[in-house]
Write a protein that holds these residues in place. Structure first.
Motif, PDB file in Angstrom:
ATOM      1  N   HIS A   1      32.256 -25.056 -17.352  1.00 58.16           N
ATOM      2  CA  HIS A   1      31.870 -24.181 -16.233  1.00 58.16           C
ATOM      3  C   HIS A   1      31.917 -22.709 -16.642  1.00 58.16           C
ATOM      4  O   HIS A   1      32.363 -21.840 -15.880  1.00 58.16           O
TER       5      HIS A   1
ATOM      6  N   ASP B   1      29.451 -31.956 -17.329  1.00 59.21           N
ATOM      7  CA  ASP B   1      30.641 -32.419 -16.627  1.00 59.21           C
ATOM      8  C   ASP B   1      30.314 -33.757 -15.952  1.00 59.21           C
ATOM      9  O   ASP B   1      29.144 -34.159 -15.895  1.00 59.21           O
TER      10      ASP B   1
ATOM     11  N   PHE C   1      32.276 -31.788 -11.213  1.00 60.57           N
ATOM     12  CA  PHE C   1      31.286 -30.886 -10.633  1.00 60.57           C
ATOM     13  C   PHE C   1      31.607 -30.594  -9.171  1.00 60.57           C
ATOM     14  O   PHE C   1      31.580 -29.447  -8.728  1.00 60.57           O
TER      15      PHE C   1
ATOM     16  N   TYR D   1      34.703 -28.386  -8.907  1.00 58.23           N
ATOM     17  CA  TYR D   1      34.398 -26.993  -9.238  1.00 58.23           C
ATOM     18  C   TYR D   1      33.774 -26.278  -8.048  1.00 58.23           C
ATOM     19  O   TYR D   1      34.160 -25.163  -7.694  1.00 58.23           O
TER      20      TYR D   1
END
Length: 276
Positions: free
Chosen positions: A106, A163, A168, A171
């Protein structure tokens, strides 16, 4: 390495249309009853493949070198050239958001991130008639466009690891949680406001891409709702940058009150988004 999907021109055109509207304020659009957040790893891969193809086909090294050459020689761009530069930068920004969103770390790769940052500083410089800043950033961009660096940027993009779906979603929930926390402050610096806008921009880029691949009412409404916030925040940030350049305030220290039209939209988003 997994073979990337090659999308038809009409899909690329549809994403282009969505990105062109990602800062257009629609006053009547509303959030769907439930925010669609589910995204499988295969959907993530399709999104990233589309964003990479969108960038590669529209961000040509020859065009950027030509535009940078004009800026080095004249310090400015004609209206048509400004639009060309803006559209190329939009493709870079869209891929930057994608690399941060879908990549396991990320984070944007170093050289790619530097290129996008320099392009942004250069655009601010020629918009504000800062001739020496234009020269400096144009030279930096020319360096980043040299063949070895250009090739390295493409290698960075190719080697981003995806990911998984759980990571995901986690995040994205963390991003909205930060937004909620910052909205608790009555006053903000321009720097903090810019960080808030980047969260919104990443969200709108995701929904722009998803609605391109899977057209539907919920994804479209999310895209348009976020675009309205993005547009309002973008206009205000332009004013904040211009004021900082003029010396009327300190970008990193001076605080201001977030306008109600932006705050209300952000609060609706933060309240409706599933908590982590």
């Amino acid at each position: 390495m997994t073979r990337r999907v090659q999308y038809a021109p009409e899909i690329i055109d549809a994403l282009f249309e969505a990105v062109e509207m990602d800062d257009v304020v629609d006053p009547v659009v509303s959030l769907p009853d439930r925010i669609p957040v589910a995204c499988s790893q295969e959907e993530m891969r399709r999104c990233l493949d589309l964003c990479i193809q969108f960038w590669r086909e529209g961000a040509l090294r020859s065009d950027l070198r030509s535009l940078t050459g004009t800026l080095l020689s004249t310090g400015n761009l004609a209206p048509a050239a400004r639009r060309r530069y803006k559209l190329i930068r939009a493709r870079y920004k869209h891929l930057r958001f994608a690399l941060v969103l879908y990549g396991v770390q990320h984070r944007v790769p170093t050289l790619f991130g530097a290129t996008v940052a320099v392009m942004g500083h250069l655009q601010d410089a020629y918009r504000n008639n800062r001739r020496f800043a234009v020269l400096g950033y144009a030279l930096a961009l020319r360096l980043l466009l040299t063949w070895p660096v250009w090739s390295a940027v493409h290698r960075e993009v190719r080697h981003v690891r995806l990911d998984d779906a759980e990571g995901f979603l986690c995040y994205r929930k963390q991003e909205i949680s930060r937004l909620r926390r910052w909205l608790g402050d009555a006053r903000l610096t321009a720097h903090r406001f810019h960080a808030m806008r980047k969260i919104v921009s990443r969200q709108v880029s995701f929904y722009d891409t998803m609605r391109t691949l899977e057209p539907g009412d919920k994804l479209f409404r999310m895209s348009r709702f976020l675009s309205a916030i993005n547009g309002l925040m973008g206009s205000l940030h332009d004013d904040l940058v211009e004021g900082a350049v003029a010396g009327t305030h300190d970008y990193h220290r001076d605080e201001f009150v977030l306008p109600d039209d932006i705050r209300c939209r952000l609060e609706r988003l933060a309240q409706a988004y599933p908590a982590g």
